[in-house]
Design an enzyme around this catalytic site. Structure first.
Site, short mmCIF file in Angstrom:
data_model
loop_
_atom_site.label_atom_id
_atom_site.label_comp_id
_atom_site.label_asym_id
_atom_site.label_seq_id
_atom_site.Cartn_x
_atom_site.Cartn_y
_atom_site.Cartn_z
N HIS A 1 -2.25 -5.99 6.52
CA HIS A 1 -2.59 -4.59 6.75
C HIS A 1 -1.86 -4.06 7.98
O HIS A 1 -2.09 -4.51 9.10
CB HIS A 1 -4.10 -4.49 6.95
N GLU B 1 1.19 -3.92 3.98
CA GLU B 1 0.65 -2.59 3.67
C GLU B 1 1.03 -1.63 4.79
O GLU B 1 1.06 -2.01 5.96
CB GLU B 1 -0.87 -2.68 3.56
N ASP C 1 0.95 2.92 5.76
CA ASP C 1 0.75 4.32 5.39
C ASP C 1 2.04 5.05 5.72
O ASP C 1 2.86 4.57 6.51
CB ASP C 1 -0.40 4.91 6.19
N HIS D 1 0.06 5.01 10.41
CA HIS D 1 -1.24 5.33 9.81
C HIS D 1 -1.74 6.72 10.16
O HIS D 1 -2.12 7.50 9.28
CB HIS D 1 -2.29 4.30 10.24
#
Length: 268
Positions: free
Chosen positions: A24, A51, A53, A66
């Site tokens: 993450h 992962e 964003d 993020h």
């Protein structure tokens, strides 16, 4: 329950022999989330999946970050959509000399790395499609968003299919469909999940259990995957893996690797 994978294609992104471990925002115990150092640390641990964003700057540069603002984790302030890439590139993550990476930097640095991409804003849709096309990364990205509309808008701009994950609206409908009687459940769940390859969900949301033995089974009945976020406790990792989830997203990539190694489910 065995997955009925005959009902849907198996995307190249999901070509992994066991549960997917997803790092993450990369891996950093020092707060360097979504930095090239964090992504590199995950790769050094042997991770094939990370992962991140994404947001777009005012001039359309897509960054792996993020928050909508720089305020929380960098030495500068401001909303990314209102700043130019030149301005964002000057920011440094607190306590380091790490800058804010472009998604393109991440894809180029590790050509075999698979990247789970959460589209955080409408302004990021077109830049994301352009980056995936330039990098020819269709087989190594999963495009997701809390917004089904944003996800669909990004995917429709691509020249080839990519792996996808359901937004909140689809997840809500799936959760209801998973409670239906066995004779009708598979057909309804298949319709609900027709536009996506699977689900990336929290264990619970607003007091409702999202990930249960029944919901995992309902997804598997139609060949859909279930990835769970963000799991940082060993006992919870073990519980979910015992339940049969297909992937775990974690800030503690080190602990997740240890759990999978102990279970004989760590693959590189």
């Amino acid at each position: 329950m065995e997955k009925d994978t005959r009902r849907r294609r198996r995307p190249a992104y999901l070509d992994h022999p066991g549960p997917l471990p997803l790092a993450h925002r990369g891996f950093s115990l020092d707060g360097l989330e979504n930095s090239m150092a964090a992504f590199g640390a995950a790769v050094a641990l042997g991770y094939r999946y990370v992962e991140t964003d994404v947001h777009a700057t005012r001039d359309g540069v897509l960054v792996a970050f993020h928050d909508e603002t720089l305020d929380r984790v960098t030495d500068r302030l401001g909303r990314i959509p209102e700043l130019s890439w030149r301005e964002v590139s000057r920011a440094r993550i607190l306590g380091s000399n790490e800058g804010v990476p472009r998604l393109e930097d991440l894809l180029e640095a590790w050509p075999d790395l698979r990247v789970n991409i959460d589209v955080k804003s409408r302004s990021a849709i077109l830049p994301l499609a352009r980056v995936i096309e330039r990098a020819r990364a269709h087989d190594r990205v999963c495009v997701t968003s809390f917004s089904d509309q944003r996800r669909r808008a990004a995917v429709m701009r691509l020249s080839k299919p990519v792996t996808t994950s359901a937004g909140q609206g689809t997840v809500t409908r799936f959760r209801a469909a998973a409670e239906l009687p066995p004779l009708v459940r598979p057909a309804v769940v298949a319709r609900v999940l027709a536009g996506v390859d699977g689900l990336q969900v929290p264990v619970r949301h607003s007091g409702v259990e999202v990930v249960t033995a029944a919901t995992v089974a309902a997804a598997h009945e139609v060949g859909a995957y279930v990835h769970v976020w963000t799991i940082n406790e060993v006992a919870e990792m073990e519980r979910l893996l015992d339940m049969g989830v297909d992937g775990i997203v974690s800030d503690r990539a080190d602990l997740l690797k240890g759990v999978l190694e102990a279970r004989g489910q760590w693959f590189q």
